[in-house]
Write a protein that holds these residues in place. Structure first.
Motif, short mmCIF file in Angstrom:
data_model
loop_
_atom_site.label_atom_id
_atom_site.label_comp_id
_atom_site.label_asym_id
_atom_site.label_seq_id
_atom_site.Cartn_x
_atom_site.Cartn_y
_atom_site.Cartn_z
N LEU A 54 96.86 13.88 3.09
CA LEU A 54 98.04 13.43 4.08
C LEU A 54 98.81 12.40 4.04
N LEU A 55 98.22 11.16 3.60
CA LEU A 55 98.83 10.02 3.41
C LEU A 55 99.96 10.19 2.15
N TYR A 56 99.48 10.99 0.96
CA TYR A 56 100.30 11.15 0.10
C TYR A 56 101.41 12.08 0.36
N ALA A 57 101.08 13.28 1.20
CA ALA A 57 102.17 13.97 1.94
C ALA A 57 103.21 13.09 2.56
N TYR A 58 103.01 12.23 3.30
CA TYR A 58 103.83 11.50 3.99
C TYR A 58 104.89 10.55 2.90
N PHE A 74 109.54 12.81 13.67
CA PHE A 74 108.30 13.48 14.23
C PHE A 74 107.29 13.99 13.31
N LYS A 75 107.81 14.43 11.93
CA LYS A 75 107.13 15.08 10.98
C LYS A 75 106.37 13.99 10.29
N GLY A 76 107.02 12.65 10.14
CA GLY A 76 106.26 11.75 9.54
C GLY A 76 105.26 10.95 10.47
N PHE A 77 105.31 11.11 11.67
CA PHE A 77 104.48 10.74 12.65
C PHE A 77 103.14 11.61 12.58
N LEU A 78 103.41 13.08 12.38
CA LEU A 78 102.32 13.67 12.48
C LEU A 78 101.40 13.60 11.21
N LEU A 79 102.10 13.46 10.12
CA LEU A 79 101.62 13.25 8.73
C LEU A 79 100.81 11.79 8.72
N PHE A 80 101.40 10.86 8.95
CA PHE A 80 100.78 9.49 8.98
C PHE A 80 99.69 9.21 10.15
#
Length: 471
Positions: A239-243, A200-206
């Protein structure tokens, strides 16, 4: 109801099931552009405000497409694909019934929810249903609508608006979606994973990163104010880097980073992004040039680009043999260079020349585009392991969506820039188009370098003999 294991007919029908989804999405994404002035008049809105009807769909697709792989793994490819077709059809019906811009935008969001799942899930079923050595032949026919949709869209839209009403550009989706649903009930395999955990966190970020990058592209092609564009782009990249940092620590990441350890996947993603910068802008720039520089009607411009669809279908009978004979590396490098040269060639006929000088160039471009799309779509998934198929296929779909957006925005930005360089173009609209095609064509040729990083034997497992067996 027949079981999908009854199989010979399933393998014949399955590419056409995916083709219905591709055709609807590609036709819908281009047919609306022709009809916006008529819709604006009917809804008593300014044409410039109608762009929200396009943006709302694009952003919904960008936000939700990353979750397509998980949903297919969790609930099954058949159930999710049918639900996606139904959502797209309901959204289309709601669009045709819209009484104001707000209702149209909400209906386009509903359409986008279906559109974000249709193609990735349909393609996933195709990947899982066909062995590697049969996949090239299957996808070769399934993606024909991706080539003819952008060509037929402006033509069909022009005729519908002139002779029927704008409502029909949405209603045309209903029988196509219904046909896809019926075929899916009988012939679409219901693949699902034994274990599907949602990041879920990855989905929010990406997902948010994809949303913001798509928004920046829409702003770039429709606004001259750089501050909000750059801010949106920078936040999306952050946000892409955060992912990326999140995926390094997450065992079940939405898109595992070890996907990029697969060379053919990595090169397919990067090469597809680079090449589509040029290819995606041509279906927009050519009709614009014919209308604005040559002063022809929208219907004439639609007929002028129609040969691109015919030659694209013609090349489908040859592309498998070409790839079997020459290999992916050589075909993609040479074909990309040819496409770049053809795009540059649109700059050759002068403003006083007949527009029909462009016809052979348009026809040739359709032929080589078809080879390019088939090659890029298949090499990207050639070496994916079964446990990477869902996530890898979803990422390829997201990449294609962003690449098409980048291409359209890039083409418009270059054109606007050339129009402002009066010292170079002399305030001549045709000259601005000529320089735009030269720039886009040269950059397309440069993207051939990415495909040169393939090895000679890459894609060997996709080769087939003329009878369809392993070569």
């Amino acid at each position: 109801m027949k079981s999908y294991q009854d199989s010979g007919k399933v393998k014949r029908v399955l590419p056409f099931i995916l083709a219905t989804a591709i055709f609807m999405q590609m036709l819908d994404s281009t047919i609306l552009n022709t009809s916006l002035p008529a819709i604006a008049r009917d809804l008593n809105e300014a044409v410039v405000d109608m762009h929200m009807a396009i943006v709302s769909y694009v952003l919904t697709v960008a936000l939700l497409m990353p979750v397509s792989g998980f949903l297919a793994d969790r609930y099954g490819t058949r159930r999710v694909f049918i639900a996606a077709l139904a959502l797209f059809a309901l959204g289309s019906l709601a669009c045709s019934m819209a009484q104001n811009l707000t209702q149209l935008v909400l209906a386009r969001v509903l359409q986008g929810m279906g559109g974000s799942l249709m193609i990735p899930v349909g393609k996933l079923a195709l990947i899982k249903a066909f062995p590697k050595h049969e996949f090239l032949r299957a996808i070769n026919y399934a993606i024909i609508p991706a080539l003819i949709g952008p060509i037929l869209g402006p033509l069909v839209g022009g005729y519908m608006v002139d002779y029927l009403s704008w409502h029909w550009i949405f209603l045309i989706n209903l029988p196509i979606a219904l046909g896809g649903i019926v075929l899916s009930l009988y012939y679409l395999p219901d693949y699902r994973a034994t274990f599907a955990k949602f990041d879920f966190k990855g989905f929010l970020l990406f997902g948010t990163a994809s949303f913001l990058l798509s928004a920046s592209l829409e702003l770039l092609s429709n606004s001259l104010r750089l501050t909000p564009i750059l801010l949106t782009l920078l936040v999306g990249l952050a946000l892409l880097y955060a992912y990326y940092r999140h995926a390094r620590r997450q065992a079940y990441a939405l898109f595992p980073l070890n996907l990029f350890q697969v060379r053919t996947f990595r090169i397919g993603i990067l090469g597809g992004l680079a090449t589509r910068l040029g290819i995606s802008s041509v279906p927009l720039l050519l009709p614009l040039m014919i209308q604005l520089a040559y002063k022809q009607s929208a219907v004439v411009s639609g007929w002028m680009v129609a040969p691109m669809a015919l030659t694209a279908m013609l090349s489908k009978s040859m592309v498998v043999r070409v790839l079997n004979r020459w290999g992916y590396r050589r075909v993609l490098v040479v074909n990309t260079l040819i496409i770049g040269l053809l795009i540059c060639s649109f700059a050759l006929p002068g403003a006083q020349a007949s527009i029909y000088w462009h016809l052979p160039l348009i026809a040739l471009l359709g032929f080589f585009n078809s080879i390019q799309f088939t090659s890029m779509n298949t090499i990207s998934v050639a070496d994916l392991r079964p446990y990477h198929t869902s996530s890898g296929n979803s990422l390829v779909s997201v990449n294609q969506q962003l690449a098409i957006g980048f291409g359209v925005a890039f083409g418009l930005v270059v054109l606007k820039s050339m129009e402002q360089q009066t010292w170079l173009t002399g305030n001549d609209t045709h000259a601005a188009f000529r320089y735009t095609f030269l720039i886009i064509g040269c950059l397309t040729m440069l993207s051939a370098w990415v495909f040169s990083q393939l090895h000679e034997r890459d894609g060997q497992n996709l080769k087939t003999s003329p009878s369809g067996t392993t070569a």
